[in-house]
Write a protein that holds these residues in place. Structure first.
Motif, PDB file in Angstrom:
ATOM      1  N   GLY A  60      -9.262  -0.984   0.976  1.00 58.81           N
ATOM      2  CA  GLY A  60      -9.061  -1.545   2.314  1.00 58.81           C
ATOM      3  C   GLY A  60      -7.774  -1.013   2.948  1.00 58.81           C
ATOM      4  O   GLY A  60      -7.302   0.082   2.626  1.00 58.81           O
ATOM      5  N   GLY A  61      -7.226  -1.817   3.822  1.00 56.22           N
ATOM      6  CA  GLY A  61      -6.080  -1.398   4.613  1.00 56.22           C
ATOM      7  C   GLY A  61      -4.865  -1.012   3.779  1.00 56.22           C
ATOM      8  O   GLY A  61      -4.127  -0.071   4.129  1.00 56.22           O
ATOM      9  N   THR A  62      -4.646  -1.711   2.677  1.00 56.04           N
ATOM     10  CA  THR A  62      -3.490  -1.396   1.822  1.00 56.04           C
ATOM     11  C   THR A  62      -3.615   0.011   1.247  1.00 56.04           C
ATOM     12  O   THR A  62      -2.631   0.758   1.185  1.00 56.04           O
TER      13      THR A  62
ATOM     14  N   GLU B 297     -12.203   4.480   0.416  1.00 56.38           N
ATOM     15  CA  GLU B 297     -13.035   3.643   1.291  1.00 56.38           C
ATOM     16  C   GLU B 297     -12.362   2.326   1.662  1.00 56.38           C
ATOM     17  O   GLU B 297     -13.033   1.402   2.125  1.00 56.38           O
TER      18      GLU B 297
ATOM     19  N   ARG C  11     -12.711  -7.656  -5.086  1.00 60.75           N
ATOM     20  CA  ARG C  11     -12.757  -9.131  -5.145  1.00 60.75           C
ATOM     21  C   ARG C  11     -13.476  -9.704  -3.920  1.00 60.75           C
ATOM     22  O   ARG C  11     -14.259 -10.634  -4.032  1.00 60.75           O
TER      23      ARG C  11
ATOM     24  N   ASP D  66     -15.480  -8.011  -1.429  1.00 60.26           N
ATOM     25  CA  ASP D  66     -16.795  -7.507  -0.981  1.00 60.26           C
ATOM     26  C   ASP D  66     -17.770  -7.272  -2.131  1.00 60.26           C
ATOM     27  O   ASP D  66     -18.967  -7.106  -1.890  1.00 60.26           O
TER      28      ASP D  66
ATOM     29  N   VAL E 221       1.781   1.177  -8.833  1.00 70.30           N
ATOM     30  CA  VAL E 221       0.969   2.383  -9.064  1.00 70.30           C
ATOM     31  C   VAL E 221       1.347   3.439  -8.015  1.00 70.30           C
ATOM     32  O   VAL E 221       1.388   3.163  -6.815  1.00 70.30           O
TER      33      VAL E 221
ATOM     34  N   GLN F 256      -1.248   3.426   2.173  1.00 69.74           N
ATOM     35  CA  GLN F 256      -0.505   4.199   1.168  1.00 69.74           C
ATOM     36  C   GLN F 256      -0.921   5.668   1.146  1.00 69.74           C
ATOM     37  O   GLN F 256      -0.066   6.552   1.055  1.00 69.74           O
TER      38      GLN F 256
ATOM     39  N   THR G 180     -10.628  -5.272  -2.266  1.00 70.39           N
ATOM     40  CA  THR G 180     -11.972  -4.999  -1.736  1.00 70.39           C
ATOM     41  C   THR G 180     -13.028  -5.328  -2.785  1.00 70.39           C
ATOM     42  O   THR G 180     -14.088  -5.865  -2.460  1.00 70.39           O
TER      43      THR G 180
ATOM     44  N   THR H 211      -4.802  -1.561  -9.189  1.00 65.68           N
ATOM     45  CA  THR H 211      -4.451  -2.981  -9.244  1.00 65.68           C
ATOM     46  C   THR H 211      -3.086  -3.200  -9.871  1.00 65.68           C
ATOM     47  O   THR H 211      -2.660  -2.416 -10.735  1.00 65.68           O
ATOM     48  N   GLY H 212      -2.424  -4.265  -9.434  1.00 62.07           N
ATOM     49  CA  GLY H 212      -1.184  -4.674 -10.077  1.00 62.07           C
ATOM     50  C   GLY H 212      -1.435  -5.904 -10.928  1.00 62.07           C
ATOM     51  O   GLY H 212      -0.987  -6.004 -12.066  1.00 62.07           O
ATOM     52  N   ARG H 213      -2.198  -6.840 -10.380  1.00 57.62           N
ATOM     53  CA  ARG H 213      -2.409  -8.126 -11.063  1.00 57.62           C
ATOM     54  C   ARG H 213      -3.550  -8.091 -12.068  1.00 57.62           C
ATOM     55  O   ARG H 213      -3.656  -8.983 -12.912  1.00 57.62           O
TER      56      ARG H 213
ATOM     57  N   LEU I 132     -10.620  -4.364   9.881  1.00 54.86           N
ATOM     58  CA  LEU I 132     -11.598  -3.874   8.894  1.00 54.86           C
ATOM     59  C   LEU I 132     -12.604  -4.943   8.501  1.00 54.86           C
ATOM     60  O   LEU I 132     -13.554  -4.668   7.779  1.00 54.86           O
ATOM     61  N   ASP I 133     -12.341  -6.159   8.907  1.00 52.01           N
ATOM     62  CA  ASP I 133     -13.137  -7.303   8.465  1.00 52.01           C
ATOM     63  C   ASP I 133     -12.732  -8.461   9.372  1.00 52.01           C
ATOM     64  O   ASP I 133     -11.814  -8.317  10.179  1.00 52.01           O
TER      65      ASP I 133
HETATM   66  N1  LIG Z   1     -14.480  -1.914   7.162  1.00 49.02           N
HETATM   67  C1  LIG Z   1     -14.383  -1.183   6.100  1.00 49.02           C
HETATM   68  O1  LIG Z   1     -14.778  -0.023   6.086  1.00 49.02           O
HETATM   69  C2  LIG Z   1     -13.746  -1.752   4.878  1.00 49.02           C
HETATM   70  C3  LIG Z   1     -13.659  -0.978   3.715  1.00 49.02           C
HETATM   71  C4  LIG Z   1     -13.031  -1.534   2.596  1.00 49.02           C
HETATM   72  C5  LIG Z   1     -12.481  -2.799   2.675  1.00 49.02           C
HETATM   73  N2  LIG Z   1     -12.602  -3.523   3.802  1.00 49.02           N
HETATM   74  C6  LIG Z   1     -11.987  -4.860   3.904  1.00 49.02           C
HETATM   75  O2  LIG Z   1     -10.616  -4.750   3.614  1.00 49.02           O
HETATM   76  C7  LIG Z   1     -10.153  -5.991   3.053  1.00 49.02           C
HETATM   77  C8  LIG Z   1      -9.295  -5.689   1.852  1.00 49.02           C
HETATM   78  O3  LIG Z   1      -8.227  -4.880   2.263  1.00 49.02           O
HETATM   79  P1  LIG Z   1      -6.768  -5.130   1.730  1.00 49.02           P
HETATM   80  O4  LIG Z   1      -5.839  -4.229   2.457  1.00 49.02           O
HETATM   81  O5  LIG Z   1      -6.508  -6.609   1.753  1.00 49.02           O
HETATM   82  O6  LIG Z   1      -6.866  -4.737   0.199  1.00 49.02           O
HETATM   83  P2  LIG Z   1      -7.267  -3.400  -0.633  1.00 49.02           P
HETATM   84  O7  LIG Z   1      -6.588  -2.204  -0.038  1.00 49.02           O
HETATM   85  O8  LIG Z   1      -8.730  -3.351  -0.835  1.00 49.02           O
HETATM   86  O9  LIG Z   1      -6.619  -3.766  -2.046  1.00 49.02           O
HETATM   87  C9  LIG Z   1      -5.271  -4.128  -2.146  1.00 49.02           C
HETATM   88  C10 LIG Z   1      -4.976  -4.393  -3.600  1.00 49.02           C
HETATM   89  O10 LIG Z   1      -4.988  -3.175  -4.329  1.00 49.02           O
HETATM   90  C11 LIG Z   1      -3.988  -3.202  -5.333  1.00 49.02           C
HETATM   91  N3  LIG Z   1      -2.979  -2.202  -5.013  1.00 49.02           N
HETATM   92  C12 LIG Z   1      -2.924  -1.432  -3.904  1.00 49.02           C
HETATM   93  N4  LIG Z   1      -1.909  -0.559  -3.992  1.00 49.02           N
HETATM   94  C13 LIG Z   1      -1.315  -0.787  -5.183  1.00 49.02           C
HETATM   95  C14 LIG Z   1      -0.216  -0.175  -5.870  1.00 49.02           C
HETATM   96  N5  LIG Z   1       0.467   0.860  -5.328  1.00 49.02           N
HETATM   97  N6  LIG Z   1       0.120  -0.638  -7.094  1.00 49.02           N
HETATM   98  C15 LIG Z   1      -0.583  -1.670  -7.654  1.00 49.02           C
HETATM   99  N7  LIG Z   1      -1.635  -2.272  -7.057  1.00 49.02           N
HETATM  100  C16 LIG Z   1      -1.990  -1.838  -5.849  1.00 49.02           C
HETATM  101  C17 LIG Z   1      -3.421  -4.607  -5.321  1.00 49.02           C
HETATM  102  O11 LIG Z   1      -4.299  -5.301  -6.197  1.00 49.02           O
HETATM  103  P3  LIG Z   1      -3.935  -6.620  -7.038  1.00 49.02           P
HETATM  104  O12 LIG Z   1      -3.877  -7.704  -5.991  1.00 49.02           O
HETATM  105  O13 LIG Z   1      -5.068  -6.745  -7.977  1.00 49.02           O
HETATM  106  O14 LIG Z   1      -2.609  -6.365  -7.701  1.00 49.02           O
HETATM  107  C18 LIG Z   1      -3.639  -5.021  -3.873  1.00 49.02           C
HETATM  108  O15 LIG Z   1      -3.670  -6.416  -3.696  1.00 49.02           O
HETATM  109  C19 LIG Z   1     -11.395  -6.791   2.723  1.00 49.02           C
HETATM  110  O16 LIG Z   1     -11.520  -7.821   3.690  1.00 49.02           O
HETATM  111  C20 LIG Z   1     -12.532  -5.816   2.879  1.00 49.02           C
HETATM  112  O17 LIG Z   1     -13.691  -6.429   3.375  1.00 49.02           O
HETATM  113  C21 LIG Z   1     -13.225  -3.025   4.907  1.00 49.02           C
END
Ligand SMILES: NC(=O)c1ccc[n+]([C@@H]2O[C@H](COP(=O)([O-])OP(=O)(O)OC[C@H]3O[C@@H](n4cnc5c(N)ncnc54)[C@H](OP(=O)(O)O)[C@@H]3O)[C@@H](O)[C@H]2O)c1
Length: 218
Positions: free
Chosen positions: A146-148, A144, A44, A46, A124, A152, A42, A76-78, A7-8
């Motif tokens: 990210g991967g997390t 939209e 934080r 992007d 959450v 889910q 995302t 978010t959790g944190r 995704l990045d």
């Molecule tokens: N290519 C694309 O279309 C696209 C789109 C979006 C993002 N991205 C990329 O994706 C990357 C980020 O993806 P990612 O997987 O690392 O993160 P993410 O899915 O954007 O966010 C993960 C964060 O969401 C919170 N979270 C998720 N599920 C949770 C739950 N059930 N309970 C509590 N908190 C929860 C947590 O936040 P806290 O850490 O605050 O607790 C966790 O660290 C970035 O590099 C971004 O550039 C790409």
């Protein structure tokens, strides 16, 4: 995502995977939704605005009695999210933060002035999030990233449609975030997902999968 499912990349700067025509298509999809959700990482990483870009589409939404852009939602959790991030500061739309029960008080203190804070459970629970969004009038939610978040929503069987766009290059760095992480996905070799559409958009390809009977091809 890239050909190899990222995704990045692993650098600080956001990696642009789509082309202009596809960004415009995404803008049209956004404008047809009631809410857009991204994970806190995302925001934080992007600092996205998450607004409808096209003035015509914004005007059409307003003419239909909607806000110019969809409601913004994060999880978010944190609660380590900057209140001055674009997510909170741009766009005259509601912003919702679903936080864990244990972080509710700190979320309220940190973000309560710029968003509505909702206790989403510990961690959450996305069933709870979608039920709460529905109660707030959200019928169509766009996730939209990210991967997390993708992981889910897909493993919970909460997605009606998957739109996957493949950019014509590799990232080739396992430190980078993937489209999805590990998980127990409802679609495997014995239960194949339904491919509903394949569309070439310049040098990228859009794959649309129908994941539930609520999928709408239009
Ligand atoms: N290519 C694309 O279309 C696209 C789109 C979006 C993002 N991205 C990329 O994706 C990357 C980020 O993806 P990612 O997987 O690392 O993160 P993410 O899915 O954007 O966010 C993960 C964060 O969401 C919170 N979270 C998720 N599920 C949770 C739950 N059930 N309970 C509590 N908190 C929860 C947590 O936040 P806290 O850490 O605050 O607790 C966790 O660290 C970035 O590099 C971004 O550039 C790409």
């Amino acid at each position: 995502m890239s050909i190899d499912g990222y995704l990045d990349d692993a650098e600080r700067e956001r990696l642009l995977l789509s082309n202009e025509a596809d960004f415009d298509r995404v803008d049209a999809v956004r404008s047809g939704c009631d809410a857009i959700l991204v994970g806190a990482a995302t925001i934080r990483q992007d600092n996205p605005r998450l607004l409808v870009r096209s003035a015509e589409r914004r005007a059409a939404r307003v003419a239909h009695g909607k806000s110019a852009s969809p409601v913004k939602v994060t999880v978010t959790g944190r609660c380590n999210i900057d209140p001055s991030a674009h997510f909170f500061t741009v766009g005259d739309v509601d912003k919702l933060v679903y936080c864990t029960s244990s972080s509710y008080d700190s979320a309220l203190q940190r973000l309560g002035k710029v968003a509505t804070i909702v206790d989403g459970g510990d961690p959450v629970d996305l069933h709870r999030v979608t039920a709460d969004l529905a109660a707030r009038g959200v019928r169509r939610l766009m996730v939209e990233g990210g991967g997390t978040m993708h992981t889910q929503f897909l493993t919970a069987g909460l997605a009606d449609e998957l739109q996957l766009v493949v950019a014509p290059f590799f990232v080739g760095d396992s430190r980078a975030p993937r489209f999805v992480g590990d998980g127990n996905f409802p679609w495997g070799p014995d239960r194949r997902a339904t491919l509903a559409e394949v569309r070439q958009i310049g040098d990228v390809v859009l794959l649309r999968y129908a994941l539930s009977d609520r999928f709408h091809p239009g």
